[in-house]
Every structure is written in C-alpha cells, then in structure tokens.
Design a protein around this motif. Structure first.
Motif, short mmCIF file in Angstrom:
data_model
loop_
_atom_site.label_atom_id
_atom_site.label_comp_id
_atom_site.label_asym_id
_atom_site.label_seq_id
_atom_site.Cartn_x
_atom_site.Cartn_y
_atom_site.Cartn_z
N ASN A 148 37.00 18.65 64.95
CA ASN A 148 38.01 19.60 64.90
C ASN A 148 38.92 19.13 63.77
N PHE A 149 38.50 18.53 62.92
CA PHE A 149 39.56 17.91 61.93
C PHE A 149 39.24 18.61 60.58
N GLU A 150 38.27 19.38 60.24
CA GLU A 150 37.69 19.66 59.11
C GLU A 150 38.70 20.57 58.40
N CYS A 151 39.35 21.37 59.20
CA CYS A 151 40.42 22.49 58.51
C CYS A 151 41.42 21.74 58.01
N ILE A 152 41.79 20.66 58.41
CA ILE A 152 43.26 19.97 57.77
C ILE A 152 42.91 18.82 57.05
N SER A 153 41.65 18.47 56.61
CA SER A 153 41.19 17.20 56.22
C SER A 153 41.91 17.37 54.75
N SER A 154 41.76 18.25 53.89
CA SER A 154 42.47 18.26 52.54
C SER A 154 44.14 18.19 52.79
N TYR A 155 44.59 18.76 53.75
CA TYR A 155 46.13 18.58 53.99
C TYR A 155 46.36 17.31 54.33
N TRP A 156 45.40 16.60 55.12
CA TRP A 156 45.97 15.26 55.60
C TRP A 156 45.71 14.13 54.42
N ALA A 229 61.34 18.17 44.61
CA ALA A 229 61.34 18.97 45.92
C ALA A 229 60.51 20.31 45.53
N MET A 230 60.67 20.80 44.29
CA MET A 230 59.71 22.07 44.02
C MET A 230 58.25 21.61 43.85
N GLN A 231 57.86 20.69 43.37
CA GLN A 231 56.62 20.13 43.50
C GLN A 231 56.01 19.99 44.64
N PHE A 232 56.70 19.39 45.79
CA PHE A 232 56.39 19.04 47.19
C PHE A 232 55.92 20.38 47.59
N ALA A 233 56.75 21.49 47.72
CA ALA A 233 56.90 22.73 48.29
C ALA A 233 55.32 23.23 47.75
N SER A 234 55.08 23.42 46.24
CA SER A 234 54.17 23.99 45.74
C SER A 234 52.74 23.15 46.34
N ARG A 235 52.94 21.93 46.46
CA ARG A 235 51.63 21.27 47.26
C ARG A 235 51.69 21.62 48.52
N MET A 236 52.65 21.72 49.34
CA MET A 236 52.60 22.30 50.67
C MET A 236 51.92 23.47 50.89
N ILE A 237 52.51 24.53 50.01
CA ILE A 237 51.98 25.85 50.28
C ILE A 237 50.58 25.94 49.84
N ASN A 238 50.21 25.32 48.72
CA ASN A 238 48.66 25.29 48.62
C ASN A 238 47.68 24.77 49.68
N ALA A 239 48.30 23.74 50.39
CA ALA A 239 47.45 22.99 51.36
C ALA A 239 47.46 23.87 52.63
N ILE A 240 48.63 24.59 53.02
CA ILE A 240 48.52 25.26 54.28
C ILE A 240 47.91 26.62 54.03
N VAL A 241 47.79 27.23 52.83
CA VAL A 241 46.84 28.40 52.48
C VAL A 241 45.47 27.84 52.44
N SER A 242 45.26 26.68 52.13
CA SER A 242 43.92 26.09 52.42
C SER A 242 43.45 26.12 53.78
N ILE A 243 44.42 25.58 54.52
CA ILE A 243 44.02 25.61 55.99
C ILE A 243 43.84 26.84 56.74
N GLU A 244 44.70 28.06 56.30
CA GLU A 244 44.35 29.21 56.73
C GLU A 244 43.15 29.88 56.39
N LYS A 245 42.68 29.59 55.18
CA LYS A 245 41.32 30.01 54.72
C LYS A 245 40.38 29.58 55.24
N ALA A 246 40.39 28.37 55.58
CA ALA A 246 39.39 27.41 56.06
C ALA A 246 39.05 28.03 57.78
N LEU A 247 40.05 28.16 58.36
CA LEU A 247 40.21 28.52 59.74
C LEU A 247 39.53 30.01 59.85
N ARG A 248 39.84 30.78 58.95
CA ARG A 248 39.38 32.11 59.01
C ARG A 248 38.08 32.35 58.58
#
Length: 482
Positions: A148-156, A229-248
């Motif tokens: 159950n970790f596959e969708c968050i592996s890249s985020y983690w 802070a802006m770089q962090f936000a960009s990385r965070m957005i990319n990561a959570i969009v990837s999670i959403e795509k993987a779950l879908r």
C-alpha cells in the motif's frame, strides 16, 4: 504538470498554483481536485476560558464554534472523497482540550443552589472522518510499509527527510508508513469504494521554517517567501499531483450509466434503505433548523458587544439594543428630510441620540453640530411640543482594549456638551450596564440608569453595577466547570 485545483487548509505554500484557507472557514471542498489539510486548532487554545483536569477549557460559545467547525470539515472531507477527490491530511500534534456539552447539573435549592457545567474531552482529530485513535509520540525514523505504499513512494523519496511523526495511529486503518522500530502506524490510506477518491494520512512537515521567509536584514521584503520556499512548493505540488495520478490509475472506477439506474436493476434492500435515508434526512432537517435558530439567537445576543469596538450602523443597532434592555422605547427616525440615529423615551423623558465611532481618536464636536440640528428639526414636527434631551454616544479608540483607551471625549466636546445640556455616553460603559441587565431583572437599577442619562450634562457616569452575592459568585464559578 499541476493542472489541478489545489487547496491548503491550516497552512500555505509559496505558489500561485494553490489557494489556502484557515481552519475557521466555511469553504466547500467540492470545487477542488486536491486538498491538503492540517487539523490545527491552536487559535482555540488562545481563546480558552479556563482549565479543567489540566486541559484548556472552552466557553460554551467557543465550544459550539469548534464542534461546528470540526463537523464542517468531517462532512466536507467525506463528500470530497466520495466525489473522487484526493485529500491529504498531515498528522499534526494531538491537541486535547475540554468543551461544553450543553448540559448542566444542579445541586441544592433556593439561594444555595449551585450549577455545574458539564464538559467533555475533545481534540483536533475530531475534524477527520476516520476513527484514527491518535496517540502522542514524536520521532523521525519512518519506513514504507510492506504494501500500500506504491502511490507515495516518489513523494516519500522527496520529502522523508523533512517529515516527522507527531502521533501513532491505533485505529483500523490501512498503513502505508510505519515507525522503523516497533512498526507503529504513522501513515495510512483510505480509498473510497464508490469513487476514485482517497484520504491519505501522512507524517507532519514544518511548512514554515525560517529559511522560507526573508529576514529583517531585507527590511523592504521582510516576511516574503524566499526562493527556497518557492522551490519547495513546486516540488510539493508535483509530488502530490503524482500521488493523485497514481491513485486514479490504480482504481479507475467507471461512472454508473443512466440505464443501469433503471428500477428493474434495483435491489429490494435498496428501497428499504432509501426509505430509511429519507427518514434520517427529515430528522436532520429538523435538527438543522433548530441549530440555525440557536445560531441566530447567539448572533443577536453577541451584537451587544458591538458597543465595544464598532462604528456606523452596527454601533447604532447595538445602542438601540442596549437602550431597550435599559427600559427605553426606541426607534430610528427617517422621513426623507431628517434622519436620527436613535429616538428613545421612557416615563422619565424623551431623548434623541447620535452615534460616533473613532478608530484611534477621541470623540470631538463634529457630531454635536449634527445633534443640535436634529433637536431643532425634531421640535419643528407638529406632534412634538418640547425639545428632546440630546445624547451623543461615543466609541473612541475603538480598536484598542477598553482599559488602554484615553479620555473618550475631547475637552472641547465636553465643554460644548455642557453648554448645550447634552449627555455624553461612552458606549463601553453602556455595554457594562446592558450586560448586567440582560441577565438580571433589576427594574430599580434600570430606572437609575435611565435617570442618569436624562440628568447628565457632559459625560454620563452610570451607577455602579450591583455586585454579586457570595452565592451568585459561587454559582458563576461552578458554571465554568472548574
């Protein structure tokens, strides 16, 4: 990559690709594709009334607001998931406190009767529509679960170094992150059975490190987001969009076609449950109507506090409320030619008032001119035989705490008021009088307050609010639940 509508609640990211709102918001989550939620209720701790069993204890009003707000987010998060949205919950520190239940216990009789307010435990995790059973524990050593970790592996892989757990989860959940030692659940995932939506619980992240903000060395831009802070936000957005795509993609659910909803395909138990649902919804509508009536009543009662900090029409309406409580018949007058903020009378006499609020100044003579004109215009009316008593209601320095304010009326204003036989009422003084009389039937004191306004020339000194008896003080303390 981030062509998704993203909302953060309880914190913000340094990106114009996301929007944010506070915990105390009535925002709907159905307008968003991805929601990042942090159950932060620290503002309620600052508003605590007392303590009970070592925990902050909220007043009845704040208890209601917190419970209603938590209920709002439970409902919105659940609805978002059922409509195919992704909700990420950052498992922040467990915040425990006591809230009012609305119940009271009475003991003794007559003047010896005591009232005890009943409170119960509450925490910030009540805003999440899962039974998580959080237990306070802090650490940084975290590993991916066996499944159950596959969708968050890249985020983690991207954010494990800045993540830390503040709680263990002991409820019945599907784990995706565990403590490195002891295998305690610190991350979990819930997938909707009826949509592509999911709720993902993740270890907390400090979204506001010092390095994210421009320091005082750059006075012009102090407090702005830094490039980091802006770089962090960009990385965070990319990561959570990837999670959403993987779950879908892992759980693509086909929407039910219209023809499949035909009655011939309905299960017999569906009709039974549907009838039960209609009955429940009817009860909920009745409870909601009762709740809205109580909210309206609270707002009406709270309006009296506008005497402390408002100006303009809100201040005028609060003055009218207070004058009614004191025992005056009150109204506002506007015939198209003349307009008076307050016309009020009692057996003791008839008065006309003007209201003025100032942000950071004392009340000056400006309104006295208007008030004098109102008195003359009123006297010109055929049904008025003698001039009304002029009263100027002033709320100066309205944005400052009452105890920190300077003299409410300028020397020139007081001098002019004496010349024109005008009473000057400091609205926070009026609030204290109205507050007492709103909870106490004391006709003798009310009459003394009315006479004080009618008899005063210059600033009105209301008679002291009667002190509580020892028994009343004990009851008041008991009602706080402490």
């Amino acid at each position: 990559m981030a062509n998704k509508k993203i909302l953060t609640i309880g914190f913000s990211l340094a990106s114009d690709q996301t929007e944010t709102c506070e915990f105390d918001s009535d925002m709907s989550l159905l307008d968003w594709d991805i929601v990042l939620f942090k159950p932060d209720i620290n503002d309620y701790l600052y508003r605590r009334e007392s303590t009970f069993e070592g925990k902050p204890c909220l007043s009845d009003d704040q208890s209601f607001k917190l419970k209603a707000q938590s209920e709002h987010w439970r409902r919105e998060i659940k609805a978002a998931i059922e409509h195919g949205k992704l909700v990420l919950v950052y498992l922040s520190e467990l915040t425990q406190l006591s809230v009012a239940t609305g119940k009271k216990e009475y003991s003794g009789t007559g003047r010896n009767q005591k009232v005890t307010r009943i409170v119960t435990g509450y925490d910030n995790y009540q805003s999440i529509p899962l039974v998580l059973k959080p237990v306070t524990s802090k650490g940084r050593e975290i590993k991916l679960a066996d499944k159950n970790f596959e969708c968050i592996s890249s985020y983690w892989n991207e954010f494990s170094s800045v993540s830390s757990y503040k709680v263990f989860i002991e409820g019945e959940v599907v784990p995706c992150l565990l403590t490195r030692h002891g295998n305690k659940v610190v991350g979990a995932i819930y997938r909707s059975k009826n949509s592509n939506g999911a709720l993902l619980c993740l270890p907390d992240i400090d979204f506001y490190p010092e390095s994210f903000f421009v320091g005082e060395e750059d006075e012009e831009n102090e407090g702005d987001w830094t490039p980091e802070a802006m770089q962090f936000a960009s990385r965070m957005i990319n990561a959570i969009v990837s999670i959403e795509k993987a779950l879908r993609s892992a759980a693509e659910l086909t929407p039910e076609p219209d023809w499949a909803r035909d009655s011939k395909y309905k299960l017999s138990k569906e009709a039974v449950v549907s009838e039960k649902l209609l009955e429940i919804e009817g009860k909920l509508e009745a409870i909601q109507a009762e709740k809205e009536a109580a909210i309206d009543e609270i707002k009406d009662l709270a309006r009296l506090r506008n005497l402390l900090f408002e100006k303009g029409k809100p201040l005028e309406l609060a003055i009218l409320d207070a004058l009614k409580i004191i025992g005056f018949e009150v109204s506002q007058f506007d015939n198209g030619e003349s307009e008076f903020d307050a016309v009020f009378k009692s057996d003791e006499g008839r008065l006309i008032g003007e209201a003025e609020g100032k942000d950071n100044k004392a009340i000056n003579i400006d309104k006295l001119r208007q008030l004098a004109m109102n008195i003359h215009e009123d006297l010109e009316r055929e049904d008025v035989s003698e001039p009304a008593k002029p009263v100027l209601f002033g709320n100066p320095y309205r944005l400052q705490p009452v105890g920190d304010r300077l003299e409410p009326f300028t020397v020139k204003c007081v001098s002019a008021a004496i010349t024109s036989s005008t009473a000057l009422v400091f609205t926070p003084d009026l609030f204290l009088v109205a507050k007492y009389l709103s909870g106490k039937a004391d006709s003798a004191y009310a009459a003394r307050c009315r006479k004080a306004i009618l008899a005063s020339v210059g600033k009105v000194d209301f008679p002291d609010v009667p002190k509580e008896t020892a028994t009343e003080t004990e009851q008041a303390n008991a009602e706080k639940g402490v």
